[in-house]
Design an enzyme around this catalytic site. Structure first.
Site, mmCIF file in Angstrom:
data_model
loop_
_atom_site.group_PDB
_atom_site.id
_atom_site.type_symbol
_atom_site.label_atom_id
_atom_site.label_comp_id
_atom_site.label_asym_id
_atom_site.label_seq_id
_atom_site.Cartn_x
_atom_site.Cartn_y
_atom_site.Cartn_z
ATOM 1 C CG HIS A 272 -0.942 -22.865 0.977
ATOM 2 N ND1 HIS A 272 -0.403 -21.694 0.462
ATOM 3 C CD2 HIS A 272 -0.064 -23.847 0.673
ATOM 4 C CE1 HIS A 272 0.761 -21.957 -0.111
ATOM 5 N NE2 HIS A 272 0.993 -23.257 -0.009
ATOM 6 C CG ASN A 273 -7.972 -23.601 -0.787
ATOM 7 O OD1 ASN A 273 -7.902 -24.732 -1.272
ATOM 8 N ND2 ASN A 273 -7.945 -22.517 -1.549
#
Length: 523
Positions: free
Chosen positions: A249-250
């Site tokens: 989740h970057n």
């Protein structure tokens, strides 16, 4: 010390690059930049013979003149002066002559003779030199600009980073992004950006920010909502800063979701069906939908009684936090891309973004999908409730649709996701919390994690969307079905391997037992 020789073409002209096998990646990139005669901030991409983008680095696979790579400048600064002006600004004209001599040698190697066009080019260079010598004394009028080389340092890998980005890391990316902000992206890349096949892995963070800027520009948001370029750039930079260095989740995930949303808008011709403010809501929601994610899902937040769970009373703690961070960024004037909206427009924008981001909570998946299914037979683009549900479905599809991408793009994302999942389950075990079943490294395999997800979550969602937009079947349904087949075959192979291993264990134990019995009998 060994060397590598790489054959490639630039604008159809054969080139080759030779470098030591252990030289820094940046030296290799500089070598290719020089070959393409690209500016210090232009974006270069190298394509394989099959047309896929490959990374320019020391690990490039050696090839032959018959299987050349293709080097292309995909974004260039069109605001710079023409070549002749740059030359008069201080670059030695002899570099052009050397370049021409090099090309002439290569043509002789490949064709055995020098074409007449080369002689013509030599004449033009001589003529050009004469003109420069005649006007160079006018440089004091400020007609010529000195362009200094920028520096580039490759981004570190995620596992070597702290959770939050360092100030130095952010400033380095920001500087590079601003240098790229005036680049003119090629039509090929603009078209590629509108398709689900886009490969995010070959683009650096600063380049990704430049592509996000292209999306806002190409959808006419800048003019329609009076968004100033500097404000958009500051907004994108603040968003970049607030995505953490975690496996999945970057910031790259943020880009993938936004790029898929952008592609869906174009593929379904939503511009003719919904007004611009809804499109801006969807794109902005995609950009911001996972801001400040720390790599631990809502189940962990609630079970561990984190500050987020307490603050939001166990109700979608992460998604509520993503919304809060979004409007924290928009609260600052310098990064508020909505600052020129009317009060009513801003209210509608805020309401829409909150709805879209909260819809990404997977615990609400069935609720949202069932509502959408119920309105599909009578879907009406003039009905606000229908449009709101469609926007929620579109961001959900964008969020979980990696498997609609080519396998070479999608599978690395699955590896990243499993890494994040396994990190969480390890922590849950250490802290004595309930272990999330689909994250347990002792129970989940790569194929098993995807087969159920694709079959029972992703495909049913995509099938309902394609009922409204049949044109999407080829783009998203077919690749996902192929992905399901791929992981099903992988699981069968894994099961066979496990059975073979179990059988070998039985045989080994049997042999040990027989050996022991033989030893006892011999006594």
């Amino acid at each position: 010390m060994g060397t590598k020789v790489i054959y490639f073409t630039v604008n159809g002209i054969p080139e080759q690059a030779e470098f030591p096998v252990n030289c820094p990646d940046q030296d290799v990139k500089d070598l290719f930049r020089s070959a393409a005669e690209a500016g210090p901030h232009d974006i270069l991409k190298l394509y394989s013979p099959k047309g896929s983008i490959i990374n320019i680095s020391t690990s490039l696979e050696p090839n032959s003149p018959t299987s050349c790579y293709r080097l292309e400048v995909v974004a260039t600064d069109c605001s710079n002066e023409p070549l002749g002006v740059k030359m008069a600004g201080g670059l030695d004209l002899s570099s052009i002559e050397k370049r021409l001599q090099c090309l002439e040698r290569k043509i002789l190697i490949f064709d055995g003779k020098t074409p007449s066009v080369v002689f013509e080019m030599k004449k033009q260079v001589d003529s050009f030199r004469e003109k420069l010598e005649n006007v160079e004394h006018l440089s004091w009028l400020g007609l010529f600009k000195d362009l200094s080389e920028g520096t580039h340092k490759p981004s570190p890998f995620y596992h070597k980073r702290t959770l939050q980005k360092t100030r130095e890391e952010c400033e380095r990316v920001r500087e590079k992004f601003l240098q790229m902000s005036s680049l003119e992206v090629s039509e090929d890349v603009r078209h590629y950006l509108k398709t689900p096949t886009f490969d995010n892995w070959q683009w650096e963070d600063a380049e990704i920010m430049a592509l996000l800027q292209v999306m806002f520009t190409d959808l006419d948001f800048m003019a329609t909502f009076n968004i100033e370029l500097e404000t958009l750039q500051q907004f994108l930079f603040e968003v970049y800063k607030r995505y953490n260095n975690i496996p999945f989740h970057n910031f790259k995930h943020c880009f993938c979701v936004t790029q898929m949303m952008y592609g869906l808008i174009w593929l379904t011709d939503l511009r003719s069906k919904m007004d611009s403010i809804n499109l801006l809501i969807m794109l902005t929601s995609a950009v911001c939908h996972d801001l400040d994610h720390t790599g631990y899902n809502n189940a962990y937040q609630i079970n561990a009684r984190t500050d987020l769970a307490l603050r939001y009373n166990d109700i979608s703690p992460l998604e509520n936090h993503h919304c809060a961070v979004t409007f924290e960024i928009l609260q600052r004037r310098e990064s508020n891309i909505f600052r020129n909206l009317s009060i009513d427009q801003y209210k509608r924008m805020r309401e829409g973004i909150i709805k879209c981001i909260l819809a990404t909570d997977m615990t609400r998946h069935s609720e949202i999908l069932n509502k959408f299914k119920s309105i599909l037979p009578s879907f009406d683009f003039t009905n606000k409730e229908h449009k709101d549900l469609l926007m929620m479905i579109l961001i959900k599809v964008s969020d979980i649709s990696n498997e609609a991408r080519p396998m070479e793009v999608a599978e690395p994302w699955l590896d990243c996701l499993l890494q994040e999942f396994f990190n969480q389950s390890d922590v849950e075990k250490l802290e004595g919390l309930p272990v999330t079943p689909f994250m347990d490294r002792d129970k989940i395999t790569k194929p098993s994690s995807q087969i159920g997800f694709i079959r029972f979550v992703l495909l049913p969602l995509l099938i309902e969307l394609t009922k409204l937009f049949p044109c999407l079947k080829h783009h998203i349904i077919e690749p996902v079905r192929k992905a399901l087949e791929y992981y099903t075959e992988m699981e069968k192979a894994l099961e066979k391997e496990q059975q073979a291993w179990a059988q070998s264990e039985i045989v080994a134990k049997s042999n040990e037992k027989d050996d022991g019995q033989d030893h006892a009998n011999s006594k």
